[in-house]
Design a protein around this motif. Structure first.
Motif: not given
Length: 248
Positions: A39-67
């Motif tokens: 599910i994580l791989l499918f979501t990552g590639f389908q939603g382009q989650l893995f294309d995002l830059n590495l980020c540890f801000t609250n907004k980035c974490v919330e986005l990752f958790y949501e995806q």
């Protein structure tokens, strides 16, 4: 020997159950891990989650958790299932081990107490020249005293108290008839028949005998019963008392 065999069987059974719990937990972990990863791989590639830059801000974490929320939920459910099954399985095994230990302990208490009783009563019979071992069913006597011995309970039964009371009542009745000036005659044969029935309830088998022979045998039986009650059963005087005989 039987106790050791039981312990081995329970230990073997518990070991198999523990292995089974581990196998089930491992299967759930593998299935859950694979599902969450897929599910994580499918979501990552389908939603382009893995294309995002590495980020540890609250907004980035919330986005990752949501995806990745579905994959995370699957992981949580997998972990909770494993913990639940492992806890339940461990508790079940612990309960069975306790029960098996309790049964083994009860069995040891029962065997030990029976052995002491048989040896003690056997020695007391040998001290009395009118008594024979074939007259006694010692296990029946023991079970009349301790009906719950196999469960490790050594409380003297109410049934045994009732038998003692019946023997005492019979002796009192025969005494009264023997010394009574009334017209009702004391018949020793009738006394023997009643006495035989009462003694049979604790495993003592007697037969109709000549008057003097039965009197002597009964004297030693009563003395044996009182000895067992006092030395082995630890009964107080009120419950173990059998009146003296006046009939002959």
């Amino acid at each position: 020997m039987d106790t050791l065999v039981q312990k081995f069987k329970y230990a073997y059974s518990s070991e198999n159950e523990f292995i089974l719990v581990n196998i089930i937990c491992t299967i759930i972990f593998i299935v859950g891990f694979c599902a969450a990863s897929a599910i994580l791989l499918f979501t990552g590639f389908q939603g382009q989650l893995f294309d995002l830059n590495l980020c540890f801000t609250n907004k980035c974490v919330e986005l990752f958790y949501e995806q990745a929320s579905t994959a995370i939920s699957v992981s949580k459910a997998t972990g909770a299932s494993i913990l639940g099954i492992f806890a339940f399985g461990s508790f079940n095994i612990a309960c069975k081990n306790y029960i098996s230990s309790k049964k083994a302990s009860n069995s040891n208490i029962h065997i030990s107490n029976v052995s002491v009783f048989l040896k003690y009563v056997g020695e007391e019979i040998n001290k009395r020249d009118k008594l024979q071992h074939s007259t006694f069913d010692l296990l029946k006597w023991y079970n009349a005293i301790y009906p719950d011995s196999q469960e490790g309970q050594l409380k003297i039964s109410d049934k045994y108290f009732d038998i003692l009371k019946e023997i005492s009542s019979l002796i009192q009745k025969s005494n009264s008839l023997f010394i009574s000036p009334t017209s009702k005659e004391f018949k020793y044969t009738e006394h023997q028949v009643d006495a035989i029935k009462h003694y049979q309830r604790i495993g003592i088998t007697l037969h109709i005998m000549p008057r003097l022979d039965f009197y002597e045998v009964e004297s030693q039986i009563i003395n044996l019963i009182e000895t067992i009650n006092t030395s082995f059963c630890y009964l107080d005087n009120d419950k173990s008392f059998i009146p003296g005989r006046q009939y002959r």
